[in-house]
Design an enzyme around this catalytic site. Structure first.
Site, mmCIF file in Angstrom:
data_model
loop_
_atom_site.group_PDB
_atom_site.id
_atom_site.type_symbol
_atom_site.label_atom_id
_atom_site.label_comp_id
_atom_site.label_asym_id
_atom_site.label_seq_id
_atom_site.Cartn_x
_atom_site.Cartn_y
_atom_site.Cartn_z
ATOM 1 N N ASP A 1 -5.346 -3.412 2.129
ATOM 2 C CA ASP A 1 -5.823 -1.844 2.141
ATOM 3 C C ASP A 1 -7.203 -1.245 2.912
ATOM 4 O OD1 ASP A 1 -5.110 0.139 -0.053
ATOM 5 O OD2 ASP A 1 -6.805 -0.578 -1.312
ATOM 6 N N ARG B 1 -2.947 -7.330 -3.053
ATOM 7 C CA ARG B 1 -2.751 -6.631 -1.164
ATOM 8 C C ARG B 1 -3.158 -7.974 -0.305
ATOM 9 N NH1 ARG B 1 -6.129 -1.560 -2.686
ATOM 10 N NH2 ARG B 1 -5.118 -2.577 -5.012
ATOM 11 N N ARG C 1 2.051 -6.274 3.765
ATOM 12 C CA ARG C 1 2.503 -5.613 2.276
ATOM 13 C C ARG C 1 3.018 -4.619 1.704
ATOM 14 N NH1 ARG C 1 -3.167 -1.367 0.018
ATOM 15 N NH2 ARG C 1 -1.605 -0.558 -1.935
#
Ligand code: PAF
Length: 423
Positions: A96, A93, A84
């Protein structure tokens, strides 16, 4: 050790693998033990740029001796290790990682806020969290004002109004999704107080329909409703709404002869009756309905007009997921295959619209093209496809001026409806 709950989400690359690797990373953190994980939920990206891929989400329970800041630092390290790069909040992403809760601690620094500030708005966090921390969800739900008693609700609403305040009312059957939440937000925008009812109304279901298995989750619903602006939830019991010997019904004629009225006999009698009862109990200034149930909204508007009910009806646009599927509480019944087949509904409505834009006016031809496209899906069984007058709902032979294109299609055992208005 402190008990923490984490949220994990991935919408880039091999999402399953990213989640697996992130869990491995969490499990191997120093002074930290991974205790439990929830099932995986697939959801639409929330506030992400248009076209962002869908997310896989889950929650995890960990015990840790790290401080909240140190834990966040380690989680951020895992995010970086898994690729990321863009750490802005809504960017797509590979992974997360958020701390949802860190024991009972409250932190509000610019870089770290605990409990997670948006957790109560997100069913994709609340639902998996409920799996692994039911008591926690129960305690969040307790913060919401829920009244089951009919007289108490009437008194609450009357008191609001006698104080000179307006009431926006959102009637629902619960299992709230973003479509319902958009109605609640609008009600709160227009009115001082937003009242939401959650009641799976038995008399609008046919004997072979899904009344018993209709999805229900009052706790998650209350948290979501409150976070969208709902001030109070009315949650009546069926035995109180329809006590022994109940015998009064509201029947809106003509427009209920078509579409869902023709295939679900008695359905709109049940809807109009319960909505009239809810209006009588609450006496709202404005009531909100979604356009997905186009015919329902029309039935309610007609009832309000014909019976001189003193309120305004506001019909709000359909909320769709990023693939175009209209949001519905019943979408949870769909298998992944059925869900992917169901995307044909919006595609076929779009196709119809394009045909009309290109000059086609024969309803039969447009319907045949839609039928052809939908029947190619293995799990689809068409209940109806109709092009109708947008006010009377009478079927049209030729598309003139404003027309409703509406359909109801089963995918497996799940019946979905959708529509667009053209012209
Ligand atoms: O649209 C619904 O959820 C229901 O039909 C309603 C309007 C709440 C009546 O039960």
């Amino acid at each position: 050790m402190i008990i923490c709950y984490l949220g994990l989400g991935s919408n880039l690359g091999d999402r399953q693998k990213n989640i697996r690797l992130a869990l491995q990373g969490v499990g191997s953190l120093k002074k930290t033990k991974l205790v439990r994980i929830s099932g995986i939920y697939e959801t639409d990206p929330c506030n992400c740029p248009p076209g962002s891929p869908r997310f896989l989400n889950l929650t995890a329970k960990v015990k840790t001796n790290l401080s909240a800041r140190a834990l966040m630092g380690e989680l951020s390290g895992i995010e970086t290790d898994l690729g990321r790069k863009d750490k802005r909040r809504n960017s797509p992403r590979p992974i997360d990682l958020d701390i949802l809760f860190y024991g009972n601690k409250r932190i509000s620094s610019p870089r770290l806020k605990i409990p997670h500030p948006r957790l109560k708005e997100r069913d994709f966090v609340l639902k998996p969290l409920k799996e692994i921390a039911p008591a926690l969800i129960k305690s969040l739900a307790k913060e919401v004002k829920v009244i089951s008693d009919i007289d108490l609700t009437r008194k609450y609403a009357a008191k609001v109004k006698s104080g000179g305040k307006t009431i926006g009312f959102v009637p629902t059957m619960g299992y709230l999704h973003s479509g319902h939440l958009s109605l609640i937000r609008q009600a709160k925008k227009d009115c001082d107080i937003c009242l939401v009812s959650i009641f799976v109304n038995p008399i609008q279901f046919g004997p072979r329909e899904d009344y018993k298995k209709y999805p229900r989750d009052l706790e998650v619903d209350s948290i979501l409703a409150k976070s969208a602006g709902g001030d109070c939830i009315f949650y009546p019991q069926a035995k109180d709404m329809y006590d022994l010997g109940y015998s009064t019904y509201v029947n809106v004629e003509k427009i209920t002869d078509y579409l869902c009225g023709a295939s679900r006999l008695g359905h709109f009698r049940g809807v109009a009756t319960v909505v009239a009862k809810l209006f009588n109990i609450i006496r709202p200034d404005i009531a909100y309905f979604g356009q997905k149930d186009f015919q329902q909204a029309l039935v309610i508007e007609k009832m309000v007009k014909d019976l001189n009910m003193p309120l305004k009806i506001k019909v709000m646009p359909i909320v769709r997921d990023s693939d175009g599927l209209a949001l519905s509480s019943r979408n949870v019944y769909l298998s992944p295959r059925e869900k992917s087949d169901a995307l044909v509904l919006f595609r076929s409505l779009q196709k119809a619209k394009e045909m009309i834009l290109r000059g086609e006016r024969k309803a039969g031809k447009i319907i045949a093209a839609m039928r052809n496209e939908i029947s190619r899906k293995k799990s689809a069984r068409i209940d109806y496809i109709i092009i109708a007058h947008a006010q009377t709902l009478e079927p049209l032979e030729y598309v003139k001026k404003k027309a409703l294109i509406a359909l109801a299609v089963y995918f497996g055992k799940t019946r979905l409806i959708d529509n667009i208005v053209v012209g």
